[in-house]
Design a protein around this motif. Structure first.
Motif, short mmCIF file in Angstrom:
data_model
loop_
_atom_site.label_atom_id
_atom_site.label_comp_id
_atom_site.label_asym_id
_atom_site.label_seq_id
_atom_site.Cartn_x
_atom_site.Cartn_y
_atom_site.Cartn_z
N PRO A 1 5.03 10.36 -3.26
CA PRO A 1 4.81 11.56 -4.10
C PRO A 1 3.72 11.50 -5.09
O PRO A 1 2.77 12.21 -5.29
CB PRO A 1 6.04 11.94 -4.71
N PHE A 2 3.51 10.47 -5.84
CA PHE A 2 2.62 10.15 -6.85
C PHE A 2 2.37 8.75 -7.18
O PHE A 2 1.16 8.50 -7.00
CB PHE A 2 3.46 10.68 -8.17
N SER B 1 -1.81 6.68 1.00
CA SER B 1 -0.77 7.17 1.82
C SER B 1 0.04 8.28 0.63
O SER B 1 0.01 7.94 -0.42
CB SER B 1 0.59 5.97 1.57
N GLY B 2 0.26 9.60 1.22
CA GLY B 2 1.02 10.56 0.32
C GLY B 2 0.05 10.97 -0.55
O GLY B 2 -1.36 11.43 -0.55
N VAL C 1 -6.73 -7.19 -10.97
CA VAL C 1 -6.57 -6.01 -10.16
C VAL C 1 -4.93 -5.77 -9.85
O VAL C 1 -4.33 -6.76 -9.63
CB VAL C 1 -7.17 -6.09 -9.07
N ALA C 2 -4.72 -4.38 -9.54
CA ALA C 2 -3.35 -4.23 -9.24
C ALA C 2 -3.43 -3.57 -7.84
O ALA C 2 -4.22 -2.79 -7.49
CB ALA C 2 -2.60 -3.24 -10.28
N LEU C 3 -2.38 -4.13 -7.21
CA LEU C 3 -2.35 -3.44 -5.68
C LEU C 3 -1.03 -2.61 -5.74
O LEU C 3 0.04 -2.86 -6.25
CB LEU C 3 -2.17 -4.79 -4.59
N VAL C 4 -1.28 -1.44 -4.89
CA VAL C 4 -0.45 -0.51 -4.70
C VAL C 4 -0.25 0.08 -3.02
O VAL C 4 -1.26 0.15 -2.70
CB VAL C 4 -0.63 0.84 -5.62
N THR C 5 0.72 -0.35 -2.75
CA THR C 5 0.83 -0.51 -1.22
C THR C 5 2.17 0.12 -0.41
O THR C 5 2.71 -0.41 0.41
CB THR C 5 1.22 -2.24 -0.89
N PRO C 6 2.08 1.50 -0.86
CA PRO C 6 3.25 2.24 -0.18
C PRO C 6 2.94 2.58 1.36
O PRO C 6 1.80 2.63 1.71
CB PRO C 6 2.97 3.36 -0.92
#
Length: 381
Positions: free
Chosen positions: A274-275, A294-295, A264-269
């Motif tokens: 914006p994208f 977020s966003g 799994v990939a984590l994306v934590t902004p």
């Protein structure tokens, strides 16, 4: 007849903070690098205006933009500029404007700069300009856009979220999401480790990804350029260990292999994202994605299989969602479905054809661009 037989000539203005080359400094640089390559493959003449050291940059010194020069490496930032940089950019853009006027042969400007000067060129030089809005509203660009009047200018936004933010400042844009090259972002077989990729800066919060993986009892690998040395030393490096490894800034083939081998990939902004190009990159490999809301994150992942969105900053919720995705996404069929959905929505060819049509329509606005106007009807070829 194909568009390649009726090419247009475009000046592509890149952001100047980093050179356009691998390993990419961030998603913005990857998007612009891919745009230049794709338009050239379509047969258009792309003249690049970018930081020195960029791929595809020609020999004309007038088109080389000055990157920020920091007195101390530790002061380098992805969000600020050193003293004197804006003056240097003003002088550089004056040289570019003079080159455009003297050359007289550009059909359109494809603008990705984060400064206001290229926005003004549609008014001051009378050349069609298409500006892509990659960030939340920037005051210099808002002021420039407000002064355009009836100048031949179009704005694109990378998400509806971004378009709405700019519209609130009086700048209306067409939404064309970013795309990834699915010929190079290829399917992976997955694995046991989790992964995080992107710019290592506070607003991307990779330290929270490490904490989420650790809470779930998973190993995680981080990859990306360190954009804030102080943040890395304070918040990331102390968390590294046997279950959390930093792989460095990787070229695309190595990054593709790493992301495609993850469970799994984590994306934590923790800013108004914006994208989030890493979302599309991970999904293109078949790797599920768990991300902070977020966003534009929710918008980008809406309806996509193998994804979960949790409240921004909620490490416990992220750990639970990622664990569930990792457990459910191990099968070949599941990963294929994730990749197919990414190809359908975010393939580079699909998204860049939309951009190409906008550029051609913009070029046809100017009196000398009858050839480009003829090509508008052919863009789908």
């Amino acid at each position: 007849m194909s568009v390649a037989r009726i090419p247009f000539r475009v000046l592509l203005v890149a952001p100047e903070r980093h050179a356009l080359r691998q390993p990419h400094a961030g998603g913005l640089e990857a998007v612009v690098w891919n745009r230049a390559r794709w338009l050239r493959r379509r047969g258009h003449e792309v003249v690049l205006c970018a930081a020195a050291g960029s791929d595809l940059l020609g020999p004309n010194p007038a088109l080389r933009l000055p990157s920020p020069r920091w007195t101390r490496a530790a002061d380098a930032s992805d969000s600020e500029y050193p003293e004197g940089h804006r003056r240097a950019m003003a002088a550089a853009f004056a040289r570019v404007a003079d080159h455009i006027a003297r050359d007289g042969g550009f059909d359109v400007v494809d603008n990705h700069s984060l400064h206001g000067a290229p926005v003004r060129w549609s008014r001051t030089l009378g050349i069609p300009v298409v500006t892509t809005l990659h960030t939340p509203p920037l005051p210099d660009m808002v002021v420039a856009a407000s002064a355009l009047g009836g100048a031949p200018h179009r704005f694109l936004a990378v998400s509806q979220y971004t378009a709405q933010a700019w519209s609130a400042e009086g700048v209306d844009a067409i939404v064309i999401p970013n795309g990834v090259d699915t010929d190079h972002w290829t399917a992976g077989s997955g694995g046991a480790d989790w992964v995080w990729s992107g710019r290592i800066v506070p607003e991307k919060a990779p330290h929270l990804a490490i904490r989420a993986a650790r809470a779930a009892g998973a190993r995680i690998v981080l990859a990306g350029r360190i954009g804030d040395e102080e943040y890395f030393a304070r918040d990331v490096r102390p968390l590294l260990g046997p279950d959390a490894r930093y792989a460095g800034a990787l070229r695309q083939p190595e990054l593709n292999a790493l992301v495609g081998a993850a469970a799994v990939a984590l994306v934590t902004p923790v800013w108004s994202e914006p994208f989030g190009l890493v979302l599309a990159e991970a999904l293109a490999t078949g790797t599920p994605v768990a991300a902070f809301d977020s966003g534009g994150i929710r918008e980008v992942l809406s309806g996509m299989p193998g994804t979960a969105v949790v409240p921004a900053g909620d490490v416990v919720a992220l750990a639970r969602a990622a664990s569930a995705l990792a457990a459910a996404g191990t099968g070949v069929a599941t990963r294929r479905a994730v990749r197919r959905a990414a190809e359908a929505r975010y393939s580079l060819a699909h998204r860049q054809r939309e951009v190409e049509r906008v550029l051609l329509h913009a070029a046809s606005d100017a009196p000398r661009h009858g050839l480009a106007a003829e090509a508008v009807a052919q863009v789908g070829a």
